[in-house]
Design a protein around this motif. Structure first.
Motif, PDB file in Angstrom:
ATOM      1  N   LEU A  75      -5.889   0.975  -5.950  1.00  0.00           N
ATOM      2  CA  LEU A  75      -6.020  -0.062  -6.976  1.00  0.00           C
ATOM      3  C   LEU A  75      -6.732   0.484  -8.208  1.00  0.00           C
ATOM      4  O   LEU A  75      -6.304   0.243  -9.351  1.00  0.00           O
ATOM      5  N   ALA A  76      -7.813   1.234  -7.993  1.00  0.00           N
ATOM      6  CA  ALA A  76      -8.564   1.805  -9.113  1.00  0.00           C
ATOM      7  C   ALA A  76      -7.721   2.830  -9.877  1.00  0.00           C
ATOM      8  O   ALA A  76      -7.727   2.861 -11.112  1.00  0.00           O
ATOM      9  N   SER A 111     -16.877   0.969  -2.415  1.00  0.00           N
ATOM     10  CA  SER A 111     -15.996   1.310  -1.301  1.00  0.00           C
ATOM     11  C   SER A 111     -16.544   2.489  -0.508  1.00  0.00           C
ATOM     12  O   SER A 111     -16.528   2.484   0.730  1.00  0.00           O
ATOM     13  N   LEU A 170     -16.331  -0.051  -8.346  1.00  0.00           N
ATOM     14  CA  LEU A 170     -15.473  -0.426  -7.216  1.00  0.00           C
ATOM     15  C   LEU A 170     -15.346   0.715  -6.228  1.00  0.00           C
ATOM     16  O   LEU A 170     -15.480   0.526  -5.009  1.00  0.00           O
ATOM     17  N   SER A 204      -7.066   1.562   0.020  1.00  0.00           N
ATOM     18  CA  SER A 204      -6.502   0.460  -0.776  1.00  0.00           C
ATOM     19  C   SER A 204      -7.234   0.331  -2.099  1.00  0.00           C
ATOM     20  O   SER A 204      -6.618   0.198  -3.161  1.00  0.00           O
ATOM     21  N   LEU A 205      -8.554   0.357  -2.054  1.00  0.00           N
ATOM     22  CA  LEU A 205      -9.348   0.210  -3.273  1.00  0.00           C
ATOM     23  C   LEU A 205      -9.171   1.418  -4.199  1.00  0.00           C
ATOM     24  O   LEU A 205      -9.156   1.271  -5.423  1.00  0.00           O
ATOM     25  N   THR A 206      -9.023   2.606  -3.599  1.00  0.00           N
ATOM     26  CA  THR A 206      -8.794   3.802  -4.413  1.00  0.00           C
ATOM     27  C   THR A 206      -7.456   3.717  -5.140  1.00  0.00           C
ATOM     28  O   THR A 206      -7.353   4.050  -6.329  1.00  0.00           O
ATOM     29  N   GLU A 265       0.833  -1.201   0.000  1.00  0.00           N
ATOM     30  CA  GLU A 265       0.000   0.000   0.000  1.00  0.00           C
ATOM     31  C   GLU A 265       0.870   1.255   0.000  1.00  0.00           C
ATOM     32  O   GLU A 265       0.592   2.214  -0.744  1.00  0.00           O
ATOM     33  N   LEU A 307      -8.483  -4.254   4.325  1.00  0.00           N
ATOM     34  CA  LEU A 307      -8.883  -3.782   3.008  1.00  0.00           C
ATOM     35  C   LEU A 307      -9.726  -2.523   3.180  1.00  0.00           C
ATOM     36  O   LEU A 307     -10.866  -2.586   3.626  1.00  0.00           O
TER      37      LEU A 307
END
Length: 261
Positions: A119-120, A88, A84, A115-117, A46, A111
């Motif tokens: 990844l996107a 989130s 996604l 983290s998702l931001t 991360e 998670l």
């Protein structure tokens, strides 16, 4: 040197730097770990992705300012990535601890929305930066090479081929550099194995371009078998079955030598 030549040269350098960062990102992210942090696998990734994406955004912005235009390319990933991020955001608002859901903890990986931001943003920026077939090919060759490396690390730890002090540094439960959970590692291998086979089937031209994809398929298959999770088997079998149908529906677009193999 004229201003036009200087501008063209600076744009070329910025483009090369963007490509290089994308290639380094896809190669190093799966194997990036830090043995001196509390959580040695997920949290370091991360931090690494934050630095990588920040650098990409700065260079991309500088390139846009240099060209005095910002070209936004549409891709098939736009809608999935937006969904996604939306999912989130909803989960953060519905969480009992919004800050924990957004930022996570420093001693263990959760998670999070961050983290998702990341990844996107990574997926979005890569597709914005891709500007040639050569970039695309190098990107996936590095991905397959990275998968082979992480699978090799797994086998070294699993077969106890490394000095004992290595295991003590990383912990007794450390077996792979992708995720602290071997089940997630298996899903990663199953997915990349399917992508590697698909890449080898549509690979045209020199035979050496098939080496890494086919080797990645073999390595992923053997490692997934060693991990032994049912979900990984399902992903691998279903994915490979769909990919192997390509020669029947698109015979002109597939590599006949790989299809026969």
């Amino acid at each position: 040197m004229s201003p036009f030549v200087l501008k063209h040269f600076s744009e070329k350098v910025l483009r090369l730097m963007l490509n290089f960062l994308c290639w380094i990102g896809i190669l190093l992210t799966p194997i990036f770990v830090l043995p001196f942090t509390g959580e040695k696998v997920n949290l370091p990734k991360e931090f690494w992705m934050f630095l990588l994406i920040t650098s990409l955004l700065i260079l991309w912005s500088v390139l846009a300012l240099s060209r005095k235009t910002l070209a936004i390319k549409k891709s098939l990933l736009d809608i999935p990535l937006c969904l996604l991020l939306l999912t989130s955001l909803v989960s953060i608002f519905l969480s009992s601890s919004e800050w924990l859901s957004l930022l996570g903890r420093t001693d263990t990986f959760v998670l999070t929305g961050m983290s998702l931001t990341l990844l996107a943003l990574w997926g979005y920026l890569v597709f914005q930066i891709i500007d040639s077939k050569k970039f695309f090919n190098v990107f996936f060759q590095l991905l397959f090479g990275s998968v082979i490396l992480v699978a090799g690390v797994f086998w070294l730890f699993d077969l106890h081929l490394l000095p004992t002090n290595w295991q003590s540094i990383f912990g007794q439960n450390f077996f792979n550099t992708v995720s602290s959970a071997n089940s997630v590692f298996g899903i990663f291998l199953s997915s990349i194995g399917v992508i590697a086979l698909g890449s080898s089937l549509i690979q045209r031209g020199r035979t050496r371009g098939l080496i890494l994809p086919l080797l990645a398929v073999i390595v992923c298959f053997l490692t997934v078998m060693r991990l032994g999770f049912t979900l990984n088997y399902i992903i691998f079998v279903v994915g490979l079955s769909l990919i192997l149908c390509l020669p029947f529906f698109f015979p002109q677009a597939t590599n006949r030598r790989v299809a026969v193999l």
